[in-house]
Design a protein around this motif. Structure first.
Motif, PDB file in Angstrom:
ATOM      1  N   PHE A  33     -17.183  28.173  24.983  1.00 27.71           N
ATOM      2  CA  PHE A  33     -16.681  26.928  25.689  1.00 27.71           C
ATOM      3  C   PHE A  33     -16.506  27.154  27.091  1.00 27.71           C
ATOM      4  CE2 PHE A  33     -14.795  27.175  21.282  1.00 27.71           C
ATOM      5  CZ  PHE A  33     -15.171  25.702  20.874  1.00 27.71           C
ATOM      6  N   PRO A  34     -17.268  26.641  27.838  1.00 28.76           N
ATOM      7  CA  PRO A  34     -17.630  27.151  29.294  1.00 28.76           C
ATOM      8  C   PRO A  34     -16.318  27.219  30.197  1.00 28.76           C
ATOM      9  CG  PRO A  34     -18.670  24.904  29.052  1.00 28.76           C
ATOM     10  CD  PRO A  34     -17.982  25.430  27.511  1.00 28.76           C
ATOM     11  N   GLU A  35     -15.442  26.377  29.843  1.00 26.71           N
ATOM     12  CA  GLU A  35     -14.305  26.364  30.907  1.00 26.71           C
ATOM     13  C   GLU A  35     -13.188  27.166  30.402  1.00 26.71           C
ATOM     14  OE1 GLU A  35     -14.594  24.631  33.816  1.00 26.71           O
ATOM     15  OE2 GLU A  35     -16.638  24.039  33.006  1.00 26.71           O
ATOM     16  N   HIS A  36     -13.251  27.919  29.351  1.00 27.35           N
ATOM     17  CA  HIS A  36     -12.449  28.867  28.828  1.00 27.35           C
ATOM     18  C   HIS A  36     -12.859  30.299  29.211  1.00 27.35           C
ATOM     19  CE1 HIS A  36      -9.842  25.977  26.655  1.00 27.35           C
ATOM     20  NE2 HIS A  36     -10.872  25.113  26.594  1.00 27.35           N
ATOM     21  N   LEU A  47      -9.748  33.578  20.956  1.00 31.64           N
ATOM     22  CA  LEU A  47      -8.513  33.368  20.288  1.00 31.64           C
ATOM     23  C   LEU A  47      -8.480  32.098  19.706  1.00 31.64           C
ATOM     24  CD1 LEU A  47      -5.939  34.529  22.976  1.00 31.64           C
ATOM     25  CD2 LEU A  47      -6.482  35.809  20.704  1.00 31.64           C
ATOM     26  N   ILE A  48      -9.388  31.388  20.224  1.00 35.41           N
ATOM     27  CA  ILE A  48      -9.740  29.762  19.597  1.00 35.41           C
ATOM     28  C   ILE A  48     -10.152  30.000  18.099  1.00 35.41           C
ATOM     29  CG2 ILE A  48     -11.441  27.988  19.611  1.00 35.41           C
ATOM     30  CD1 ILE A  48     -10.831  28.021  22.649  1.00 35.41           C
ATOM     31  N   LEU A  69      -8.219  40.997  17.880  1.00 38.93           N
ATOM     32  CA  LEU A  69      -8.465  41.323  19.446  1.00 38.93           C
ATOM     33  C   LEU A  69      -8.764  42.526  19.823  1.00 38.93           C
ATOM     34  CD1 LEU A  69      -9.453  39.108  21.221  1.00 38.93           C
ATOM     35  CD2 LEU A  69      -7.169  39.082  22.263  1.00 38.93           C
ATOM     36  N   PRO A  70      -7.765  43.501  19.205  1.00 34.53           N
ATOM     37  CA  PRO A  70      -7.892  44.898  19.826  1.00 34.53           C
ATOM     38  C   PRO A  70      -9.157  45.602  19.335  1.00 34.53           C
ATOM     39  CG  PRO A  70      -5.794  44.615  19.201  1.00 34.53           C
ATOM     40  CD  PRO A  70      -6.390  43.091  18.792  1.00 34.53           C
ATOM     41  N   ARG A  71      -9.609  44.953  18.096  1.00 42.34           N
ATOM     42  CA  ARG A  71     -11.084  45.860  17.445  1.00 42.34           C
ATOM     43  C   ARG A  71     -12.245  45.075  18.206  1.00 42.34           C
ATOM     44  NH1 ARG A  71     -13.017  45.509  11.342  1.00 42.34           N
ATOM     45  NH2 ARG A  71     -15.035  46.789  11.635  1.00 42.34           N
ATOM     46  N   ILE A  72     -12.065  43.797  18.439  1.00 47.26           N
ATOM     47  CA  ILE A  72     -13.117  43.308  19.315  1.00 47.26           C
ATOM     48  C   ILE A  72     -13.464  43.897  20.518  1.00 47.26           C
ATOM     49  CG2 ILE A  72     -13.937  41.283  20.541  1.00 47.26           C
ATOM     50  CD1 ILE A  72     -14.240  40.812  17.679  1.00 47.26           C
ATOM     51  N   MET A  82     -14.228  36.915  14.844  1.00 44.73           N
ATOM     52  CA  MET A  82     -12.652  36.666  14.879  1.00 44.73           C
ATOM     53  C   MET A  82     -12.223  35.866  13.459  1.00 44.73           C
ATOM     54  SD  MET A  82     -10.860  38.245  17.232  1.00 44.73           S
ATOM     55  CE  MET A  82      -9.417  37.164  17.610  1.00 44.73           C
ATOM     56  N   GLY A  83     -13.092  35.066  12.854  1.00 41.74           N
ATOM     57  CA  GLY A  83     -12.831  34.308  11.776  1.00 41.74           C
ATOM     58  C   GLY A  83     -12.836  35.097  10.543  1.00 41.74           C
ATOM     59  N   ASN A  84     -13.053  36.435  10.751  1.00 44.39           N
ATOM     60  CA  ASN A  84     -13.110  37.243   9.484  1.00 44.39           C
ATOM     61  C   ASN A  84     -13.840  36.811   8.307  1.00 44.39           C
ATOM     62  OD1 ASN A  84     -10.970  39.835  10.088  1.00 44.39           O
ATOM     63  ND2 ASN A  84      -9.954  37.930  10.955  1.00 44.39           N
TER      64      ASN A  84
END
Length: 236
Positions: free
Chosen positions: A91-94, A101-102, A116-119, A152-154
């Motif tokens: 998502f280029p503008e994000h 998080l999306i 997020l911390p693990r990423i 992030m989607g596990n």
């Protein structure tokens, strides 16, 4: 060992042109399988068929014990399949963080291994870029981002289509490190690649595809010494 993903006799057409001819493949849980072949051999079409992006004309696909041959992509994602296409599609503008998080959600059975911390721990380069717009990242940085976003989607299974294509050697080495760490941690990965040497450091087994047909299956250790197969199907 549990089999998570299986293709049986999968054939795919683009219009009147047949691209895949009865492809068989099986991916075991906690294993990394490489799908190797030259450009145009059918690797990306195989990945798209497994992910539900292109329809299967004949044959069947099973995932986690279910027949998903005609299931749409979002249903496969809900079951735990994550697909990372070769063209990245950020998502280029994000920001980098917002791209992650999306995609954040629990996986099958409520699994929440990836946060997020693990990423940030696994992808230190992204930590430094967390506030940057994804469209301003280099190709290699975007590739790391889309792999991290998929995690992030596990998911139960990660499908990666040509993750090293066109990238600088330093980024390829970073992606290789991440994938080896994922494999050592018990991830299940199907990796489509032209770069055989990249795959040999990551995968335990390899499928070789040529002209839409699987022509060989072997351990990566065996393939590294199989000069005949390498010369016939993988030499550029």
């Amino acid at each position: 060992m549990t089999e998570l993903l299986r293709a049986e006799g999968v054939s795919v057409f683009y219009g009147a042109s047949q691209i895949l001819f009865g492809v068989d493949a099986a991916l075991q849980e906690k294993c990394t399988l490489a799908l190797l072949g030259r450009n145009g051999a059918g690797k990306s079409t195989t990945m798209k068929a497994l992910a539900g992006i292109v329809p299967v004309r004949s044959g069947r696909i099973f995932f986690a014990g279910r027949d998903i041959t005609h299931a749409p992509p979002h249903a496969r994602a809900q079951l735990g399949m994550a697909y990372v296409p070769e063209d990245r599609q950020v998502f280029p503008e994000h920001s980098v963080e917002d791209n992650l998080l999306i995609a954040a959600k629990s996986g099958p059975g409520g699994r929440r291994d990836w946060t997020l911390p693990r990423i940030w721990e696994t992808f230190p380069l992204l930590t430094r870029l967390r506030s940057r717009q994804a469209g301003r990242l280099s190709g290699g940085e975007q590739q790391l981002l889309v792999i991290a976003r998929a995690l992030m989607g596990n998911p139960l299974v990660l499908l990666l289509d040509e993750p090293s294509e066109g990238l600088a050697p330093i980024i390829v080495a970073d992606i290789s490190r991440v994938l080896r760490e994922l494999g050592a941690g018990g991830a299940t990965i199907l990796l489509a690649e032209q770069n055989m040497h990249f795959c040999l450091r990551i995968a335990q087994e390899a499928l070789v595809i040529d002209k839409g047909k699987v022509v060989h299956r072997e351990s990566t250790t065996g393939l590294s010494g199989n000069d005949d197969i390498r010369r016939r199907y993988l030499a550029m």
